[in-house]
Scaffold this motif. Structure first.
Motif, mmCIF file in Angstrom:
data_model
loop_
_atom_site.group_PDB
_atom_site.id
_atom_site.type_symbol
_atom_site.label_atom_id
_atom_site.label_comp_id
_atom_site.label_asym_id
_atom_site.label_seq_id
_atom_site.Cartn_x
_atom_site.Cartn_y
_atom_site.Cartn_z
ATOM 1 N N VAL A 14 2.017 3.414 19.084
ATOM 2 C CA VAL A 14 1.583 4.099 17.857
ATOM 3 C C VAL A 14 2.779 4.394 16.957
ATOM 4 C CG1 VAL A 14 0.595 6.246 16.952
ATOM 5 C CG2 VAL A 14 -0.504 5.082 18.877
ATOM 6 N N LEU A 15 3.834 4.978 17.519
ATOM 7 C CA LEU A 15 4.997 5.356 16.711
ATOM 8 C C LEU A 15 5.764 4.137 16.205
ATOM 9 C CD1 LEU A 15 6.252 8.421 18.768
ATOM 10 C CD2 LEU A 15 5.045 8.437 16.570
ATOM 11 N N ASN A 16 5.807 3.093 16.999
ATOM 12 C CA ASN A 16 6.494 1.867 16.587
ATOM 13 C C ASN A 16 5.814 1.238 15.364
ATOM 14 O OD1 ASN A 16 6.508 -1.404 17.114
ATOM 15 N ND2 ASN A 16 8.518 -0.451 17.444
ATOM 16 N N HIS A 17 4.519 1.439 15.234
ATOM 17 C CA HIS A 17 3.761 0.880 14.112
ATOM 18 C C HIS A 17 3.422 1.920 13.049
ATOM 19 C CE1 HIS A 17 3.355 -3.069 15.851
ATOM 20 N NE2 HIS A 17 3.000 -2.519 17.002
ATOM 21 N N LEU A 18 4.016 3.089 13.139
ATOM 22 C CA LEU A 18 3.714 4.161 12.188
ATOM 23 C C LEU A 18 4.074 3.779 10.755
ATOM 24 C CD1 LEU A 18 2.632 7.080 12.080
ATOM 25 C CD2 LEU A 18 4.982 7.866 12.361
ATOM 26 N N PHE A 19 5.186 3.096 10.588
ATOM 27 C CA PHE A 19 5.621 2.676 9.260
ATOM 28 C C PHE A 19 5.492 1.161 9.140
ATOM 29 C CE2 PHE A 19 7.786 6.718 9.903
ATOM 30 C CZ PHE A 19 7.485 7.369 8.709
ATOM 31 N N GLN A 88 11.537 -4.703 26.526
ATOM 32 C CA GLN A 88 11.498 -5.553 27.724
ATOM 33 C C GLN A 88 10.089 -5.638 28.318
ATOM 34 O OE1 GLN A 88 14.041 -7.228 29.013
ATOM 35 N NE2 GLN A 88 15.803 -6.287 28.036
ATOM 36 N N THR A 89 9.260 -4.618 28.046
ATOM 37 C CA THR A 89 8.000 -4.503 28.785
ATOM 38 C C THR A 89 6.735 -4.529 27.928
ATOM 39 O OG1 THR A 89 8.137 -2.093 28.717
ATOM 40 C CG2 THR A 89 9.097 -3.186 30.638
ATOM 41 N N LEU A 90 6.837 -4.182 26.655
ATOM 42 C CA LEU A 90 5.633 -4.091 25.816
ATOM 43 C C LEU A 90 5.579 -5.256 24.830
ATOM 44 C CD1 LEU A 90 5.599 -0.260 24.965
ATOM 45 C CD2 LEU A 90 4.273 -1.457 26.712
ATOM 46 N N ASP A 91 4.498 -6.001 24.893
ATOM 47 C CA ASP A 91 4.332 -7.138 23.984
ATOM 48 C C ASP A 91 3.799 -6.717 22.616
ATOM 49 O OD1 ASP A 91 5.186 -8.953 25.907
ATOM 50 O OD2 ASP A 91 3.160 -9.178 26.726
ATOM 51 N N SER A 92 3.206 -5.543 22.549
ATOM 52 C CA SER A 92 2.505 -5.131 21.336
ATOM 53 C C SER A 92 3.362 -4.320 20.356
ATOM 54 C CB SER A 92 1.267 -4.325 21.721
ATOM 55 O OG SER A 92 1.650 -3.215 22.504
ATOM 56 N N ILE A 93 4.674 -4.337 20.511
ATOM 57 C CA ILE A 93 5.525 -3.561 19.606
ATOM 58 C C ILE A 93 6.412 -4.468 18.762
ATOM 59 C CG2 ILE A 93 5.554 -1.521 21.099
ATOM 60 C CD1 ILE A 93 8.482 -2.369 21.835
ATOM 61 N N SER A 141 14.436 6.059 14.486
ATOM 62 C CA SER A 141 14.784 4.654 14.225
ATOM 63 C C SER A 141 14.776 3.848 15.522
ATOM 64 C CB SER A 141 16.138 4.548 13.530
ATOM 65 O OG SER A 141 17.209 4.817 14.426
ATOM 66 N N ARG A 142 15.125 4.488 16.627
ATOM 67 C CA ARG A 142 15.165 3.808 17.914
ATOM 68 C C ARG A 142 13.758 3.423 18.391
ATOM 69 N NH1 ARG A 142 19.579 1.691 18.028
ATOM 70 N NH2 ARG A 142 19.727 1.670 20.280
ATOM 71 N N LEU A 143 12.752 4.239 18.003
ATOM 72 C CA LEU A 143 11.360 3.900 18.299
ATOM 73 C C LEU A 143 10.908 2.734 17.416
ATOM 74 C CD1 LEU A 143 9.752 7.454 18.353
ATOM 75 C CD2 LEU A 143 10.096 5.971 20.327
ATOM 76 N N HIS A 144 11.230 2.844 16.135
ATOM 77 C CA HIS A 144 10.777 1.836 15.178
ATOM 78 C C HIS A 144 11.342 0.444 15.497
ATOM 79 C CE1 HIS A 144 9.068 0.453 11.381
ATOM 80 N NE2 HIS A 144 10.169 -0.281 11.276
ATOM 81 N N ILE A 145 12.583 0.395 15.943
ATOM 82 C CA ILE A 145 13.169 -0.926 16.226
ATOM 83 C C ILE A 145 12.825 -1.413 17.642
ATOM 84 C CG2 ILE A 145 14.990 -0.591 14.516
ATOM 85 C CD1 ILE A 145 16.976 -0.230 16.825
ATOM 86 N N GLY A 146 12.155 -0.569 18.425
ATOM 87 C CA GLY A 146 11.601 -1.003 19.707
ATOM 88 C C GLY A 146 12.482 -0.883 20.926
ATOM 89 N N VAL A 147 13.532 -0.058 20.859
ATOM 90 C CA VAL A 147 14.466 -0.012 21.992
ATOM 91 C C VAL A 147 14.380 1.245 22.854
ATOM 92 C CG1 VAL A 147 16.088 -1.635 20.934
ATOM 93 C CG2 VAL A 147 16.378 0.826 20.558
ATOM 94 N N PRO A 150 9.435 7.295 23.623
ATOM 95 C CA PRO A 150 9.551 8.696 23.195
ATOM 96 C C PRO A 150 10.230 9.591 24.231
ATOM 97 C CG PRO A 150 7.401 7.841 22.580
ATOM 98 C CD PRO A 150 8.070 6.779 23.418
ATOM 99 N N THR A 151 9.931 9.393 25.524
ATOM 100 C CA THR A 151 10.578 10.249 26.535
ATOM 101 C C THR A 151 12.076 9.980 26.629
ATOM 102 O OG1 THR A 151 9.937 8.704 28.282
ATOM 103 C CG2 THR A 151 8.538 10.661 27.972
ATOM 104 N N ASP A 152 12.509 8.763 26.333
ATOM 105 C CA ASP A 152 13.946 8.468 26.295
ATOM 106 C C ASP A 152 14.624 9.358 25.261
ATOM 107 O OD1 ASP A 152 13.261 6.369 27.999
ATOM 108 O OD2 ASP A 152 13.568 4.809 26.484
#
Length: 175
Positions: A14-19, A88-93, A141-147, A150-152
Motif C-alpha cells: 500500500v505505502l509503496n504505491h501511495l504516490f 527481494q520477496t514482493l513482486d507487487s511493488i 523514500s525507502r518504502l517508495h523505492i522498495g528497499v 515499514p517495520t524496518d
C-alpha cells in the motif's frame, strides 16, 4: 509472528504505491545523502552558535559516535536477522534502487530520527519539527523505492532514538 509479517507486507504494498510513478524522481532524490548536505551544514553552524567551543567539540564527537552506532547497529542487525528486503520477496511493488540482500533494520531511519532526537536538546526547539519532517521524508523514500518494510523503518527509528537518549545522558554526565 506470521501475522505481523503479513501485515508488514500488505502495508508495504500500500505505502509503496501511495504516490504515483510521476513522483519517483523526487523519492529517488530525497533518499540520497548528498541532497541533505545543506541542512547538515546549517545544523553544524547552528550547533556552533549554540555551544561553547568545548561543548561544540564534545557534541561533534557524540554525533560521530552516534552515526557509527546507528550505522553499525543496522549492519549488525541486517547480518544477524538476515531478513530479505521487500525488493527481494514482493513482486507487487515498485523497485527503484539496487536491492541488496538484507534490510532489517533501516540505517536511514536510525540516522535521521536519531539525529533529530540528539539535536533536540542542543538546538532551538524550532529545529526539531524540521528534523522530524526530514526524517519522515527520508524514511518514507525507502518504502517508495522498495528497499525497506515499514517495520524496518520503525525499528531503525527506535534504535536511532535509543542511541540518542543514551548519548545525551552521557553528555550530561560529562558536564
Amino acid at each position: 509472528m506470521e501475522w505481523l509479517v503479513s501485515i508488514d507486507e500488505q502495508l508495504m504494498v500500500v505505502l509503496n504505491h501511495l504516490f504515483p510513478s510521476s513522483t519517483d524522481v523526487f523519492w529517488l532524490t530525497v533518499t540520497k545523502f548528498w541532497v541533505w548536505i545543506p541542512l547538515y551544514i546549517a545544523i553544524l553552524h547552528r550547533l556552533w552558535l549554540a555551544s561553547s567551543p568545548a561543548q561544540f567539540l564534545i557534541r561533534l564527537a557524540l554525533i560521530v559516535v552516534a552515526i557509527l552506532l546507528w550505522d553499525q547497529g543496522a549492519n549488525v542487525a541486517k547480518h544477524y536477522f538476515q531478513r530479505p528486503r521487500p525488493c527481494q520477496t514482493l513482486d507487487s511493488i515498485r523497485i527503484l534502487a539496487h536491492c541488496s540482500p538484507y534490510g532489517f533494520f533501516s540505517a536511514h531511519a536510525a540516522n535521521t530520527f536519531g539525529l533529530a532526537f540528539l539535536l533536540r536538546r542542543w538546538l532551538h526547539a524550532s529545529w526539531f519539527p524540521v528534523l522530524i519532517f526530514a526524517a519522515i521524508i527520508q524514511s518514507f523514500s525507502r518504502l517508495h523505492i522498495g528497499v525497506h518494510y515499514p517495520t524496518d523503518l520503525l525499528i531503525g527509528a527506535l534504535w536511532g532514538i535509543l542511541v540518542s537518549l543514551v548519548l545525551l545522558k552521557t553528555e550530561k554526565k560529562w558536564n
